[in-house]
Design a protein around this motif. Structure first.
Motif, PDB file in Angstrom:
ATOM      1  N   UNK A 166       0.823  -1.220   0.000  1.00 39.91           N
ATOM      2  CA  UNK A 166       0.000   0.000   0.000  1.00 39.91           C
ATOM      3  C   UNK A 166       0.853   1.265   0.000  1.00 39.91           C
ATOM      4  N   UNK A 167       0.596   2.120  -0.976  1.00 41.28           N
ATOM      5  CA  UNK A 167       1.256   3.417  -1.036  1.00 41.28           C
ATOM      6  C   UNK A 167       2.671   3.422  -1.567  1.00 41.28           C
ATOM      7  N   UNK A 168       3.241   2.270  -1.824  1.00 42.84           N
ATOM      8  CA  UNK A 168       4.636   2.227  -2.262  1.00 42.84           C
ATOM      9  C   UNK A 168       4.764   2.589  -3.746  1.00 42.84           C
ATOM     10  N   UNK A 169       5.723   3.462  -4.046  1.00 41.65           N
ATOM     11  CA  UNK A 169       6.003   3.873  -5.416  1.00 41.65           C
ATOM     12  C   UNK A 169       7.511   3.875  -5.632  1.00 41.65           C
ATOM     13  N   UNK A 170       7.913   3.961  -6.883  1.00 41.43           N
ATOM     14  CA  UNK A 170       9.323   4.023  -7.242  1.00 41.43           C
ATOM     15  C   UNK A 170       9.713   5.462  -7.536  1.00 41.43           C
ATOM     16  N   UNK A 171      10.850   5.882  -6.990  1.00 37.92           N
ATOM     17  CA  UNK A 171      11.357   7.226  -7.265  1.00 37.92           C
ATOM     18  C   UNK A 171      12.792   7.140  -7.760  1.00 37.92           C
ATOM     19  N   UNK A 172      13.197   8.177  -8.472  1.00 37.37           N
ATOM     20  CA  UNK A 172      14.576   8.299  -8.949  1.00 37.37           C
ATOM     21  C   UNK A 172      15.012   9.727  -8.666  1.00 37.37           C
ATOM     22  N   UNK A 173      16.036   9.877  -7.855  1.00 37.37           N
ATOM     23  CA  UNK A 173      16.474  11.211  -7.406  1.00 37.37           C
ATOM     24  C   UNK A 173      15.315  12.000  -6.807  1.00 37.37           C
ATOM     25  N   UNK A 174      14.435  11.307  -6.093  1.00 36.73           N
ATOM     26  CA  UNK A 174      13.331  11.966  -5.414  1.00 36.73           C
ATOM     27  C   UNK A 174      12.079  12.146  -6.223  1.00 36.73           C
ATOM     28  N   UNK A 175      12.110  11.854  -7.530  1.00 37.80           N
ATOM     29  CA  UNK A 175      10.942  12.027  -8.387  1.00 37.80           C
ATOM     30  C   UNK A 175      10.281  10.687  -8.674  1.00 37.80           C
TER      31      UNK A 175
END
Length: 342
Positions: A166-175
């Motif tokens: 739940x709620x987990x997303x992937x980011x790259x350099x904070x985006x």
């Protein structure tokens, strides 16, 4: 998504030949990254006893908790909670028998793509489309078979994978990243810039864990008349049956770089992406032969080949890889972060 994106723009792929040059319409689309507000993670997980607490490096604050979904078959837009939408995407995209870690990886990828599209679509009527050729596949929860009747039902299995991430997303350099994915690759996934316009470091080619027994294998056949008609529809020349020669220039990623067609009078080379579009092939990992009466394409893989391979993720999961390991393998340099719903 088997796998194309609504907010990405179609571009024309210029096809070069030795004597002539033709502009061939292609499915190339442009992607851009937008910034989300990123805060240091402070252990403020969404309350759920089933959520796996992992050490997130970042948290992403998301103002909207619903996604606006356009349903083409009904010509209407509905607003549903992001987490419910992810369950519906999993039901449309994944097998019920898929390993749990691959389902969780897909849940994070689908949620990430959704959050990315919400930001991209601020000035549009809707965020995503219930169509795998445009956005992501989606099965409405009311249409799910055996909804809530068994812990082994399609709905229950996909809901479990969604809740545990739940709620987990992937980011790259904070985006938040543009988490593209596809059904299957042969030998290698593809660099983003080879399919779409922009180079994105987290969407770089990696060896695919799949082999010929694992990938989607398909065969497409055309008579020469049918083949020539398809070329003619793109304002390309037709070829003489008695002298036609067809070949593929295969690159190091095992994909067709150019489809080369010639006879005694002329010759053209169509880039692999355009050839896939013109001849309705499942991927650019294909070879071709002409056996006097038919032109036969042998195709391996399914989809554009960028990002996570759903089939490859299942193989990695069966090898004991966690969903975090699967995600960071396919999305180079990306980090699993937490979305904080306001």
């Amino acid at each position: 998504m088997r796998k194309f994106l609504l907010s990405l723009f179609f571009v024309l792929a210029l096809t070069f030949i030795q004597i002539f040059a033709f502009d061939i319409s292609s499915n190339n689309k442009k992607v851009k990254n937008r910034n989300f507000t990123v805060l240091p993670y402070e252990n403020n997980l969404i309350s759920s006893n089933e959520i796996e607490e992992i050490p997130f490096k970042n948290s992403v604050v998301l103002e909207k908790t619903n996604v606006r979904l356009f349903i083409p078959d009904e010509s209407k837009i509905i607003s549903i909670p992001i987490e419910d939408y992810v369950v519906g995407v999993l039901m449309g995209e994944m097998y019920q028998s898929a390993p749990k870690e691959s389902l969780k990886a897909m849940a994070v990828a689908a949620r990430t793509y959704t959050v990315y599209m919400i930001e991209q679509s601020r000035n549009k009527e809707y965020d995503v489309v219930a169509d795998s050729n445009v956005s992501q596949a989606y099965v409405h929860l009311d249409d799910a078979v055996e909804v809530n009747t068994s812990e082994h039902s399609l709905y229950s299995i996909m809901k479990d994978a969604t809740e545990k991430t739940t709620g987990q997303v992937l980011t790259y350099n904070g985006d938040v990243i543009c988490a593209l994915y596809h059904a299957s690759s042969y030998m290698f996934t593809e660099n983003c810039e080879n399919v779409f316009v922009e180079t994105l470091p987290y969407l770089s080619s990696v060896p695919s864990i799949e082999n010929e027994k694992d990938v989607y294998v398909s065969r497409v056949e055309y008579t020469l008349s049918e083949f020539n008609n398809l070329l003619k529809n793109k304002n390309l020349p037709e070829f003489d049956e008695t002298n036609i020669k067809i070949d593929c220039d295969i690159n190091e990623k095992m994909r067709c770089e150019y489809l080369i067609i010639k006879d005694n009078e002329k010759g053209i080379a169509i880039d692999g992406k355009s050839a896939r579009n013109i001849f309705s092939l499942r991927s650019t990992s294909f070879d071709v032969k002409f056996n006097r009466s038919k032109i036969i394409f042998s195709v391996k893989g399914f989809g554009h080949g960028v990002g996570l391979s759903q089939n490859g993720s299942m193989i990695l999961a069966n090898q004991g890889k966690s969903y975090e390991e699967i995600l960071t393998y396919y999305y180079n340099g990306a980090t699993v972060s937490k979305t904080i719903y306001k």
